[in-house]
Design an enzyme around this catalytic site. Structure first.
Site, PDB file in Angstrom:
ATOM      1  N   ARG A   1       0.803  -1.228   0.000  1.00 30.90           N
ATOM      2  CA  ARG A   1       0.000   0.000   0.000  1.00 30.90           C
ATOM      3  C   ARG A   1       0.834   1.276   0.000  1.00 30.90           C
ATOM      4  O   ARG A   1       0.410   2.288  -0.569  1.00 30.90           O
ATOM      5  CB  ARG A   1      -0.928   0.017   1.207  1.00 30.90           C
ATOM      6  CG  ARG A   1      -2.314  -0.587   1.003  1.00 30.90           C
ATOM      7  CD  ARG A   1      -2.252  -2.071   0.719  1.00 30.90           C
ATOM      8  NE  ARG A   1      -3.556  -2.702   0.584  1.00 30.90           N
ATOM      9  CZ  ARG A   1      -4.115  -3.443   1.545  1.00 30.90           C
ATOM     10  NH1 ARG A   1      -3.512  -3.658   2.687  1.00 30.90           N
ATOM     11  NH2 ARG A   1      -5.307  -3.985   1.322  1.00 30.90           N
TER      12      ARG A   1
ATOM     13  N   ASP B   1      -8.109   1.552 -10.687  1.00 30.95           N
ATOM     14  CA  ASP B   1      -6.834   0.917 -10.992  1.00 30.95           C
ATOM     15  C   ASP B   1      -6.009   0.696  -9.721  1.00 30.95           C
ATOM     16  O   ASP B   1      -6.006   1.537  -8.817  1.00 30.95           O
ATOM     17  CB  ASP B   1      -6.064   1.832 -11.960  1.00 30.95           C
ATOM     18  CG  ASP B   1      -4.720   1.261 -12.373  1.00 30.95           C
ATOM     19  OD1 ASP B   1      -4.699   0.239 -13.075  1.00 30.95           O
ATOM     20  OD2 ASP B   1      -3.682   1.835 -11.980  1.00 30.95           O
TER      21      ASP B   1
ATOM     22  N   GLU C   1      -9.771  -2.902  -9.041  1.00 30.25           N
ATOM     23  CA  GLU C   1      -8.812  -3.851  -9.594  1.00 30.25           C
ATOM     24  C   GLU C   1      -7.944  -4.407  -8.470  1.00 30.25           C
ATOM     25  O   GLU C   1      -7.034  -3.741  -7.987  1.00 30.25           O
ATOM     26  CB  GLU C   1      -7.925  -3.204 -10.662  1.00 30.25           C
ATOM     27  CG  GLU C   1      -7.087  -4.255 -11.395  1.00 30.25           C
ATOM     28  CD  GLU C   1      -5.620  -3.914 -11.544  1.00 30.25           C
ATOM     29  OE1 GLU C   1      -4.915  -4.656 -12.225  1.00 30.25           O
ATOM     30  OE2 GLU C   1      -5.151  -2.916 -10.959  1.00 30.25           O
TER      31      GLU C   1
ATOM     32  N   ARG D   1     -17.761  -8.239 -18.208  1.00 31.75           N
ATOM     33  CA  ARG D   1     -17.091  -7.243 -19.058  1.00 31.75           C
ATOM     34  C   ARG D   1     -16.447  -7.962 -20.237  1.00 31.75           C
ATOM     35  O   ARG D   1     -15.694  -8.913 -20.062  1.00 31.75           O
ATOM     36  CB  ARG D   1     -16.008  -6.505 -18.267  1.00 31.75           C
ATOM     37  CG  ARG D   1     -15.242  -5.483 -19.102  1.00 31.75           C
ATOM     38  CD  ARG D   1     -14.154  -4.773 -18.295  1.00 31.75           C
ATOM     39  NE  ARG D   1     -13.125  -5.707 -17.881  1.00 31.75           N
ATOM     40  CZ  ARG D   1     -12.209  -5.458 -16.938  1.00 31.75           C
ATOM     41  NH1 ARG D   1     -12.219  -4.306 -16.295  1.00 31.75           N
ATOM     42  NH2 ARG D   1     -11.302  -6.353 -16.624  1.00 31.75           N
TER      43      ARG D   1
HETATM   44  C1  QV4 Z   1      10.686   0.583 -14.447  1.00 25.60           C
HETATM   45  C2  QV4 Z   1      11.338  -0.637 -13.801  1.00 25.60           C
HETATM   46  C3  QV4 Z   1      11.085  -0.614 -12.281  1.00 25.60           C
HETATM   47  C4  QV4 Z   1      11.646   0.679 -11.715  1.00 25.60           C
HETATM   48  C5  QV4 Z   1      11.055   1.897 -12.456  1.00 25.60           C
HETATM   49  C6  QV4 Z   1      11.738   3.168 -12.021  1.00 25.60           C
HETATM   50  O1  QV4 Z   1      10.780  -1.835 -14.342  1.00 25.60           O
HETATM   51  O2  QV4 Z   1      11.729  -1.731 -11.660  1.00 25.60           O
HETATM   52  O3  QV4 Z   1      11.322   0.747 -10.358  1.00 25.60           O
HETATM   53  O4  QV4 Z   1      11.193   1.774 -13.893  1.00 25.60           O
HETATM   54  O5  QV4 Z   1      11.099   4.282 -12.522  1.00 25.60           O
HETATM   55  C7  QV4 Z   1       5.881   0.684 -16.688  1.00 25.60           C
HETATM   56  C8  QV4 Z   1       7.002  -0.224 -17.119  1.00 25.60           C
HETATM   57  C9  QV4 Z   1       7.947  -0.528 -15.965  1.00 25.60           C
HETATM   58  C10 QV4 Z   1       8.450   0.792 -15.395  1.00 25.60           C
HETATM   59  C11 QV4 Z   1       7.226   1.589 -14.938  1.00 25.60           C
HETATM   60  C12 QV4 Z   1       7.614   2.933 -14.354  1.00 25.60           C
HETATM   61  O6  QV4 Z   1       6.488  -1.447 -17.622  1.00 25.60           O
HETATM   62  O7  QV4 Z   1       9.042  -1.275 -16.430  1.00 25.60           O
HETATM   63  O8  QV4 Z   1       9.268   0.497 -14.247  1.00 25.60           O
HETATM   64  O9  QV4 Z   1       6.355   1.820 -16.067  1.00 25.60           O
HETATM   65  O10 QV4 Z   1       8.136   3.776 -15.337  1.00 25.60           O
HETATM   66  C13 QV4 Z   1       0.824  -0.724 -16.497  1.00 25.60           C
HETATM   67  C14 QV4 Z   1       1.843  -1.744 -16.979  1.00 25.60           C
HETATM   68  C15 QV4 Z   1       3.168  -1.573 -16.275  1.00 25.60           C
HETATM   69  C16 QV4 Z   1       3.637  -0.126 -16.425  1.00 25.60           C
HETATM   70  C17 QV4 Z   1       2.574   0.744 -15.770  1.00 25.60           C
HETATM   71  C18 QV4 Z   1       2.923   2.216 -15.787  1.00 25.60           C
HETATM   72  O11 QV4 Z   1       1.355  -3.051 -16.747  1.00 25.60           O
HETATM   73  O12 QV4 Z   1       4.150  -2.420 -16.880  1.00 25.60           O
HETATM   74  O13 QV4 Z   1       4.924   0.035 -15.838  1.00 25.60           O
HETATM   75  O14 QV4 Z   1       1.340   0.593 -16.504  1.00 25.60           O
HETATM   76  O15 QV4 Z   1       3.182   2.670 -17.061  1.00 25.60           O
HETATM   77  C19 QV4 Z   1       0.149  -5.721 -10.298  1.00 25.60           C
HETATM   78  C20 QV4 Z   1      -0.773  -4.692  -9.666  1.00 25.60           C
HETATM   79  C21 QV4 Z   1      -1.908  -4.296 -10.588  1.00 25.60           C
HETATM   80  C22 QV4 Z   1      -1.409  -3.948 -11.997  1.00 25.60           C
HETATM   81  C23 QV4 Z   1      -0.607  -5.130 -12.512  1.00 25.60           C
HETATM   82  C24 QV4 Z   1      -0.040  -4.883 -13.896  1.00 25.60           C
HETATM   83  O16 QV4 Z   1      -1.293  -5.154  -8.437  1.00 25.60           O
HETATM   84  O17 QV4 Z   1      -2.581  -3.206 -10.021  1.00 25.60           O
HETATM   85  O18 QV4 Z   1       0.475  -5.415 -11.642  1.00 25.60           O
HETATM   86  N1  QV4 Z   1      -2.494  -3.553 -12.902  1.00 25.60           N
HETATM   87  C25 QV4 Z   1      -2.870  -2.134 -13.112  1.00 25.60           C
HETATM   88  C26 QV4 Z   1      -3.162  -1.824 -14.564  1.00 25.60           C
HETATM   89  C27 QV4 Z   1      -1.872  -1.853 -15.349  1.00 25.60           C
HETATM   90  C28 QV4 Z   1      -0.970  -0.738 -14.875  1.00 25.60           C
HETATM   91  C29 QV4 Z   1      -1.063  -0.484 -13.437  1.00 25.60           C
HETATM   92  C30 QV4 Z   1      -1.910  -1.165 -12.604  1.00 25.60           C
HETATM   93  C31 QV4 Z   1      -0.319   0.659 -12.912  1.00 25.60           C
HETATM   94  O19 QV4 Z   1      -4.116  -2.695 -15.071  1.00 25.60           O
HETATM   95  O20 QV4 Z   1      -2.111  -1.727 -16.733  1.00 25.60           O
HETATM   96  O21 QV4 Z   1       0.409  -1.064 -15.199  1.00 25.60           O
HETATM   97  O22 QV4 Z   1      -1.192   1.777 -13.082  1.00 25.60           O
HETATM   98  O23 QV4 Z   1      -0.427  -7.004 -10.252  1.00 25.60           O
HETATM   99 CA    CA Z   2      -0.215   3.066  -2.769  1.00 25.24          CA
END
Ligand code: QV4
Ligand code: CA
Length: 511
Positions: free
Chosen positions: A173, A212, A248, A352
């Site tokens: 969290r 989200d 989510e 959905r």
């Molecule tokens: C990178 C490194 C990290 C580092 C960071 C430093 O990988 O190790 O700490 O830089 O800045 C993107 C990139 C990721 C990058 C990050 C930050 O893929 O590599 O980190 O951006 O710049 C989506 C994508 C993620 C994406 C994110 C933000 O899936 O890959 O990260 O958008 O752009 C968990 C959660 C769940 C989540 C799921 C995917 O519990 O909540 O993972 N699902 C929701 C959405 C999803 C979204 C997010 C949450 C975040 O459905 O689409 O992630 O809003 O299970």
């Molecule tokens: Ca948080």
């Protein structure tokens, strides 16, 4: 008087659980990365006449423009401000979409990204969809405005400030999810700012929110935000309607955080649903369709009245999020149609439907290295959803929701709404059938041999049009006809090599 008070108390508590679809409409569709102008047209030309209740839209607020890789879809999950200004369109286009969709009875559900802002490693500047300046290094988002003390940096105890263990609720969290700057939502200023954003959307006319990354927010803190939300706009919704909330939370049963912690706030995404259904239809791990007899709570899923269900979502159709290789998508069309058909026929959960775009998959060691690719575009500008003469979509929009089998099952679900799960039949293997009271019946053959059986449908006598192989057009059927006799029985024959090895009939497909 007492009775009235009781009723209104029940009405009050249940309010945020009502999906706010127009009465009789039972599903929504996620038009992933669509432009607002295209969604407005789709509501008018397709979704309303075909019985879709609503649309989940991609996050409408300003986000980071990521250039390396070039404009990935996931840039939209890195907010810069709450201005309604993205690749999908501007504020006027958003308002026009909500108005036009609502006017034809199709409601809009917004993907609300409120747990965090941009990634911490993103460079300072104005590389954002509306040109707003932001500085992740100093935690400065002046277009909101947020500044350093609005983030959780002090509170997170891990070394690099990120979530390291999914067994520690405090990390989950209060630390950063994949490096995304984590908002201090327990601060009154932050929660009021978030609530103000959501209220602007409610006042425009949206019907609810996908929240989200809910797992990454304390349920009690979320409740404090939800308690600040306005009732829905009375131009389109009954007085006193609360926004539909679906959170989510990925809970496959193996982590410290459970979906049930969030039931007090609204619905929760049931990720076990797609993961298990994919496993069954692929016949992995010894699973077979016969085991679906007690599908739902019987499989350890959350209570039906809290579950938001789907076969795949924008994450797990490309290897993000949860569910893994068992997830069925449009890339496996035959099994996918069966899975969506099963979901829409079965009474469990609020459904959905996913609607995707095609991208150039490229697997290296079993991983799609192109899982980042954004929507069809010209130099970054999202392409129009064009409609082909055969009603499918062009420009690489897949439009699963327009596939006859899926579109007709959305209607099936509306027709059988409120009817019980009845007349289950199985052959002990992968041939199964079930009915929905006296309004609908569906039969699947996922075995490697022919299905040939006489089954009790529960339907009144008559000739019915199978809505999987065809449509009822005028008084006739373009597909298979099913003859139900006076005792409710009908003979079914489904070859295992049929294009779609399932048959569905319902009260309104009667000829
Ligand atoms: C990178 C490194 C990290 C580092 C960071 C430093 O990988 O190790 O700490 O830089 O800045 C993107 C990139 C990721 C990058 C990050 C930050 O893929 O590599 O980190 O951006 O710049 C989506 C994508 C993620 C994406 C994110 C933000 O899936 O890959 O990260 O958008 O752009 C968990 C959660 C769940 C989540 C799921 C995917 O519990 O909540 O993972 N699902 C929701 C959405 C999803 C979204 C997010 C949450 C975040 O459905 O689409 O992630 O809003 O299970
Ligand atoms: Ca948080």
């Amino acid at each position: 008087m007492k009775f009235f008070l009781l009723l209104s108390a029940i009405g009050f508590c249940w309010a945020q659980y009502a999906p706010n679809t127009k009465s009789g409409l039972t599903s929504i569709v996620h038009l992933f990365e669509w432009r607002w102008v295209d969604i407005a047209l789709e509501c008018e030309r397709y979704l309303a006449p075909k019985g879709f209740g609503g649309v989940q839209v991609s996050p409408p607020n300003e986000n980071v423009v990521i250039t390396n890789p070039s404009r990935p879809w996931w840039e939209r999950y890195q907010p810069v401000s709450y201005k309604l200004c993205t690749r999908s369109g501007n504020e006027n286009e958003f308002k026009d979409m909500v108005t036009r969709c609502n006017n034809v009875g199709v409601h809009i559900y917004v993907d609300a990204v409120i747990n965090h802002m941009s990634g911490s490693g993103v460079a300072a500047g104005t590389s954002s969809t509306c040109g707003s300046y932001f500085n992740p290094g100093t935690r400065d988002f002046p277009a909101v405005p947020y500044s350093a003390w609005d983030f959780n940096d002090g509170k997170c105890k891990t070394e690099n400030g990120g979530i390291e263990s999914y067994n520690d609720p405090f990390q989950i969290r209060d630390c950063r999810l994949v490096g995304l700057l984590d908002l201090a939502l327990e601060k009154d200023y932050v929660r009021s700012t978030v609530a103000e954003y959501l209220n602007r959307l409610i006042d425009i006319g949206v019907a609810g929110f996908r929240i989200d990354a809910s797992k990454h927010m304390w349920p009690g803190v979320m409740k404090a935000i939800l308690d600040k939300l306005h009732n829905l706009n009375t131009t389109w919704f009954p007085e006193g309607s609360k926004p539909f909330i679906y959170q989510e939370v990925i809970d496959l049963g193996s982590e410290s955080i459970q979906s049930s912690e969030y039931f007090g706030n609204g619905h929760v995404t049931e990720f076990k649903y797609g993961a298990k259904l994919g496993t069954v239809l692929r016949k992995w791990n010894g699973e077979k369709m016969a085991y679906l007899k007690n599908w739902g709570e019987g499989w350890g899923f959350m209570p039906s009245d809290r579950a938001l269900v789907f076969v795949d979502n924008h994450d797990n159709q490309r290897g993000h999020g949860a569910g893994g290789a068992s997830i069925l998508t449009f890339w496996d069309p035959r099994l996918y149609k069966m899975a969506v058909g099963f979901m829409l026929a079965h009474p469990y959960g609020f459904t959905r439907v996913m609607s995707s775009y095609r991208w150039a998959r490229h697997f290296v060691n079993g991983q799609d290295v192109n899982d980042w690719i954004g929507p069809p575009n010209n130099n970054g500008v999202i392409k129009e959803v064009t409609i082909n003469p055969d009603t499918t979509c062009g420009n690489d929009w897949v439009c699963e929701h327009r596939w006859r089998q899926i579109r007709n099952m959305v209607m099936f679900r509306n027709v059988v709404d409120g009817q019980p799960f009845t007349n289950w039949w199985d052959n002990g293997s992968n041939q199964v059938a079930f009915g929905r009271g006296s309004r609908g019946f569906i039969v699947f053959n996922n075995d490697d041999w022919t299905l040939s059986s006489t089954l009790q449908t529960g339907l009144p006598a008559g000739t019915y049009c199978d809505v999987i192989s065809g449509d009822k057009v005028g008084g006739d059927c373009t597909g298979i006809k099913v003859y139900v006799s006076g005792d409710g029985n009908a003979s079914f024959f489904i070859s295992n090599s049929a294009e779609d090895p399932f048959i569905a009939i319902h009260a309104e497909s009667k000829l």
